[in-house]
Design a protein around this motif. Structure first.
Motif, mmCIF file in Angstrom:
data_model
loop_
_atom_site.group_PDB
_atom_site.id
_atom_site.type_symbol
_atom_site.label_atom_id
_atom_site.label_comp_id
_atom_site.label_asym_id
_atom_site.label_seq_id
_atom_site.Cartn_x
_atom_site.Cartn_y
_atom_site.Cartn_z
ATOM 1 N N VAL A 4 79.743 0.925 27.362
ATOM 2 C CA VAL A 4 78.955 1.408 28.489
ATOM 3 C C VAL A 4 77.499 1.489 28.054
ATOM 4 O O VAL A 4 77.200 1.989 26.962
ATOM 5 C CB VAL A 4 79.452 2.801 28.934
ATOM 6 C CG1 VAL A 4 78.579 3.363 30.041
ATOM 7 C CG2 VAL A 4 80.910 2.746 29.360
ATOM 8 N N ILE A 5 76.607 1.026 28.925
ATOM 9 C CA ILE A 5 75.169 1.154 28.668
ATOM 10 C C ILE A 5 74.638 2.282 29.538
ATOM 11 O O ILE A 5 74.947 2.364 30.723
ATOM 12 C CB ILE A 5 74.430 -0.162 28.964
ATOM 13 C CG1 ILE A 5 74.976 -1.284 28.072
ATOM 14 C CG2 ILE A 5 72.929 0.016 28.742
ATOM 15 C CD1 ILE A 5 74.365 -2.643 28.318
ATOM 16 N N THR A 6 73.833 3.152 28.935
ATOM 17 C CA THR A 6 73.303 4.316 29.640
ATOM 18 C C THR A 6 71.844 4.101 30.060
ATOM 19 O O THR A 6 71.241 3.072 29.737
ATOM 20 C CB THR A 6 73.400 5.566 28.751
ATOM 21 O OG1 THR A 6 72.570 5.374 27.603
ATOM 22 C CG2 THR A 6 74.837 5.827 28.329
ATOM 23 N N ASP A 7 71.274 5.095 30.727
ATOM 24 C CA ASP A 7 69.923 4.969 31.265
ATOM 25 C C ASP A 7 68.819 4.982 30.212
ATOM 26 O O ASP A 7 67.656 4.775 30.540
ATOM 27 C CB ASP A 7 69.657 6.028 32.315
ATOM 28 C CG ASP A 7 69.660 7.444 31.782
ATOM 29 O OD1 ASP A 7 70.110 7.661 30.637
ATOM 30 O OD2 ASP A 7 69.236 8.344 32.525
ATOM 31 N N SER A 8 69.153 5.175 28.968
ATOM 32 C CA SER A 8 68.114 5.079 27.943
ATOM 33 C C SER A 8 67.829 3.623 27.567
ATOM 34 O O SER A 8 66.937 3.347 26.773
ATOM 35 C CB SER A 8 68.473 5.914 26.708
ATOM 36 O OG SER A 8 69.714 5.524 26.189
ATOM 37 N N CYS A 9 68.550 2.703 28.181
ATOM 38 C CA CYS A 9 68.355 1.263 27.969
ATOM 39 C C CYS A 9 66.915 0.866 28.298
ATOM 40 O O CYS A 9 66.367 1.270 29.323
ATOM 41 C CB CYS A 9 69.327 0.496 28.869
ATOM 42 S SG CYS A 9 69.098 -1.293 28.883
ATOM 43 N N ILE A 10 66.315 0.054 27.425
ATOM 44 C CA ILE A 10 64.943 -0.405 27.643
ATOM 45 C C ILE A 10 64.887 -1.882 28.041
ATOM 46 O O ILE A 10 63.821 -2.472 28.092
ATOM 47 C CB ILE A 10 64.064 -0.141 26.406
ATOM 48 C CG1 ILE A 10 64.631 -0.847 25.176
ATOM 49 C CG2 ILE A 10 63.885 1.355 26.187
ATOM 50 C CD1 ILE A 10 63.714 -0.814 23.959
ATOM 51 N N LYS A 11 66.038 -2.473 28.331
ATOM 52 C CA LYS A 11 66.138 -3.859 28.809
ATOM 53 C C LYS A 11 65.500 -4.874 27.855
ATOM 54 O O LYS A 11 64.891 -5.833 28.274
ATOM 55 C CB LYS A 11 65.543 -3.992 30.203
ATOM 56 C CG LYS A 11 66.337 -3.307 31.268
ATOM 57 C CD LYS A 11 65.764 -3.375 32.670
ATOM 58 C CE LYS A 11 64.904 -4.515 33.022
ATOM 59 N NZ LYS A 11 64.395 -4.507 34.379
ATOM 60 N N ASP A 12 65.630 -4.665 26.563
ATOM 61 C CA ASP A 12 65.103 -5.638 25.607
ATOM 62 C C ASP A 12 66.016 -6.852 25.482
ATOM 63 O O ASP A 12 65.615 -7.878 24.957
ATOM 64 C CB ASP A 12 64.885 -5.006 24.243
ATOM 65 C CG ASP A 12 66.155 -4.454 23.637
ATOM 66 O OD1 ASP A 12 67.243 -4.642 24.203
ATOM 67 O OD2 ASP A 12 66.067 -3.807 22.583
ATOM 68 N N ALA A 13 67.247 -6.736 25.964
ATOM 69 C CA ALA A 13 68.240 -7.809 26.022
ATOM 70 C C ALA A 13 68.747 -8.273 24.656
ATOM 71 O O ALA A 13 69.357 -9.332 24.557
ATOM 72 C CB ALA A 13 67.733 -8.995 26.837
ATOM 73 N N LEU A 14 68.541 -7.504 23.618
ATOM 74 C CA LEU A 14 69.101 -7.864 22.315
ATOM 75 C C LEU A 14 70.624 -7.881 22.381
ATOM 76 O O LEU A 14 71.276 -8.703 21.745
ATOM 77 C CB LEU A 14 68.623 -6.896 21.231
ATOM 78 C CG LEU A 14 67.127 -6.922 20.925
ATOM 79 C CD1 LEU A 14 66.768 -5.804 19.959
ATOM 80 C CD2 LEU A 14 66.726 -8.268 20.376
#
Length: 84
Positions: A4-14
């Motif tokens: 699960v990815i949470t809202d702290s994701c910065i969308k760097d797409a690594l």
């Protein structure tokens, strides 16, 4: 057990780059990318390999069983992104 990815994701797409089954979206070349506030894991396609976890620079990805209570709603948000 999916990740699960949470809202702290910065969308760097690594995470997208290391996922062997292409289950993390939206990708940078997808139309939804700009509007999305984070990346999402498709729980139906995730093979639970965990490759995405160590590459996330902000620790936004958790195994479902390890998801902190404060981010419990993100399991559903990830599934809903894929219409599940």
């Amino acid at each position: 057990m999916a990740y699960v990815i949470t809202d702290s994701c910065i969308k760097d797409a690594l995470c997208v780059d290391v996922c062997p089954v292409d289950c993390i979206h939206p990708k940078k070349d997808e139309p939804q990318f700009e509007a999305a506030t984070q990346m999402f894991v498709n729980p139906a396609e995730c093979i639970d390999c965990g490759a995405c976890v160590p590459v996330c620079p902000v620790s936004a990805i958790f195994a479902l069983d390890d998801l902190p209570e404060k981010w419990a709603s993100f399991a559903q948000k990830n599934a809903e992104y894929f219409g599940r």
